[in-house]
Write an enzyme that holds these catalytic residues in place. Structure first.
Site, PDB file in Angstrom:
ATOM      1  N   HIS A 186     -23.415   0.505   8.697  1.00 43.56           N
ATOM      2  CA  HIS A 186     -22.296   0.279   9.603  1.00 43.56           C
ATOM      3  C   HIS A 186     -22.376   1.304  10.728  1.00 43.56           C
ATOM      4  CE1 HIS A 186     -18.137  -0.127  10.993  1.00 43.56           C
ATOM      5  NE2 HIS A 186     -18.104  -1.271  10.342  1.00 43.56           N
TER       6      HIS A 186
ATOM      7  N   ASP B  19     -18.682  -6.349   3.763  1.00 45.23           N
ATOM      8  CA  ASP B  19     -19.261  -7.666   3.497  1.00 45.23           C
ATOM      9  C   ASP B  19     -19.980  -7.743   2.156  1.00 45.23           C
ATOM     10  OD1 ASP B  19     -18.497  -8.662   6.018  1.00 45.23           O
ATOM     11  OD2 ASP B  19     -20.221  -7.695   6.961  1.00 45.23           O
TER      12      ASP B  19
END
Lengths: 391, 391
Positions: free
Chosen positions: A272, A327
């Site tokens: 990320h 996710d």
């Protein structure tokens, strides 16, 4: 050249941060992320506490008003929100007609919200009060739209919304055509809470940039949906589930991941821009999946594969700051609820709609149009050469 | 906090540039603007030379390929471009059905392009070659869509495109239902050339941000249209014409402008984030209007009012860097062509579609997702308070 720049790069060009990494675009009261310690809070309240104690409705109020509601405020807020659920019949029609072409549900969602604006006579009136009401309408109606898309792409008829149940119970009702259990409702609510807001990610940034021309808020939400649709953004949760299916058995994990990494491919659900540590949303989803695995063999199976990927990745990539993100475990939990992978990104949007709108309204209240610069690297000043003299 | 920032502001917060003024977001070969000297060039060629010598088709090639075409290349390029003009009948239908609700033509345009993507089976396939072809299709089809919107909002039926005339002749044919004179075609071509590209304005920036998630190019164009629609961006040209109508007579100019300025209102068509001198596009449009005024009394009338506003504004605001921009004289020229004000922004889009696509393709070739930061100014870390304990 008249660019504002602090320092020059090595070849004399002004330096810049690709993808605007680390560049600050303004101020916001909505969300604080500390990527180093894996910390996330909405309006000051840690995400773990919201997932534990709050509801999606309350989180919507929090993000729109920058504080938690009183009992009375929450009651009124819910009443208003629930009253806006139905969408014009033309919106159902365009969902049906576009689903026939087999396009991705996110493309249908973008189009359906775009079409919805046509039926809002007040779409172009940009006052704070009206935009707040339009935001509530859009939250409710987007829920109806995503659930309807979920049914129509399976060849089923849309199920119209109920007016007296929570956002989560209503969504599952519209998607499945039957009322959810309390457990299912609560799990779905947590999924919506975890996806409700995440600072200036690409879709929220898209929404802010678009609305900064003082256009209507639908245009901004349509842009955000178009952005979230991309595989580098919301598309990753679907890819995780496809990866788990492809791996099939926990014993295949190491070989699969190793070979993907050796081909320089990314492992979906890991890494990320902001988090360089465990994404707190992933931790919450993992603990939900662990509880569900105790009684459900399919969840147990997916989780075994997932945790083995996680272990391998953290051992091998953790020192680079690559950890599971939101996710990674969300697909396993959504699968438990009977939701198919192509609906994962639309559900991301179903939660995030409030975050987008909170940022859109915040942008409009203290707006300046986004108009940055770009370094010109084309030819120096040249003359137009008539076509018969070109080589 | 872990923001990257060069310096801190006065209250200890990291400083930032509101609206990203002067902030560099990347590199581009498309366009160079020197705002201090009022200079604009597409891929190195000054805008004055392009307006004088080139055609919109050639400018499209230039912006997509970063160089002028050979004769053969231009012939092939036109052939391809012209072959893509027709749109699915469903797109005409959605234009008709949304026009019934009386929404702004730009909202119809956003929706129609959004819908168009559903009929492109290759919409989601993001390869360079395919995206180039999709870009050509989108340029041609957007022309058909804007002209059709122009007719439908007047209660007329769309006129289908021709296949063997220039982009400009075809657009005027579709909009008016009759072939334009050579003069009209040339004037419209210059309008399209002048609007084709303008670096990282808000709509082009929107397109780049949206596509950076590696979503489809339609999503990015839909976002750009939504952005251009705003009154702080493309909407200004329409406002200029409304202002000229409101002023009615040149003798009213000073009083009108003075009273608007004293209310701190902006004068549409003046000032620009980047230009602090005369916008070269405004100069070109003004000289066209001057030529037309010699033979057309309505143009003469509008231009008299326009030039008086310009004189007053430059005398009073010029030292602040406020000069006429592209929107100021474009409406007068478009009115000469029989185009009504609510179509001015769609015509802006009709020219700009190629600039958006050139930037979208450039972004995808060297992409990094846009994911900046925002300063959090909400409450410090607080605990969730149960609802019955809130005050």
């Amino acid at each position: 050249m008249s660019y504002v720049s602090e320092k020059s790069g090595k070849d004399g060009k002004p330096s810049y941060s690709k993808g605007l990494e680390g560049v600050i675009i303004g101020e916001s009261k909505k969300c604080f992320i500390d990527g180093e310690r894996g910390y996330l809070a909405y309006v000051g309240i840690p995400i773990e506490q919201l997932a534990e104690n709050s509801t999606y409705e309350e989180v919507c109020f929090l993000l729109l008003h920058d504080r938690l509601p009183t009992e009375r405020e929450l009651r009124d807020f819910k009443k208003l929100l629930y009253s806006y659920r139905e969408v014009p019949s033309e919106v159902y029609s365009i969902i049906r007609s576009s689903a026939r072409y087999g396009v991705h549900p996110m493309a249908i969602l973008r189009l359906a919200v775009d079409y919805l604006s046509i039926f809002d006579e007040e779409a172009e009136i940009n006052t704070d009060n009206l935009n707040y009401i339009k935001a509530l309408r859009l939250i409710s109606k987007l829920h109806t739209i995503t659930a309807s898309i979920g049914r129509v792409i399976k060849g089923l008829e849309p199920v119209h919304p109920l007016e007296d149940v929570s956002m989560s119970a209503n969504w599952l009702w519209m998607y499945k055509g039957q009322k959810p259990s309390e457990e299912e409702e609560r799990i779905f609510d947590i999924i919506l809470i975890l996806h409700a807001e995440h600072e200036i990610n690409a879709s929220t940034f898209s929404a802010r940039v678009v609305v900064s021309s003082f256009t209507d808020i639908y245009s901004a939400v349509v842009a955000a949906i178009g952005s979230l649709k991309g595989p580098l953004h919301g598309g990753a949760n679907e890819d995780v589930m496809n990866m788990l299916s492809e791996i099939k058995d926990p014993s295949n994990v190491e070989q699969y991941v190793r070979s993907k990494l050796s081909r320089k491919e990314k492992i979906p659900g890991f890494g990320h821009r902001v988090y360089k540590n465990y994404d707190p949303r992933a931790a919450i989803l993992k603990s939900i999946a662990e509880k569900l695995a105790e009684k459900n063999s399919r969840v147990k199976h997916w989780l075994e594969i997932g945790k083995r990927i996680e272990k391998f990745m953290i051992e091998n990539m953790g020192q680079k700051g690559i950890y599971p993100n939101v996710d990674f475990f969300s697909g396993i939990v959504m699968s438990y609820l009977g939701i198919e992978p192509r609906m994962f990104t639309p559900i991301f949007a179903t939660g995030r709609i409030v975050g987008w709108l909170a940022h859109i309204l915040e942008q409009l209240k203290d707006n300046r149009i986004f108009r940055p610069r770009i370094i010109y690297t084309g030819p120096e000043e040249i003359n137009y050469v008539p076509i018969d003299q070109r080589s």
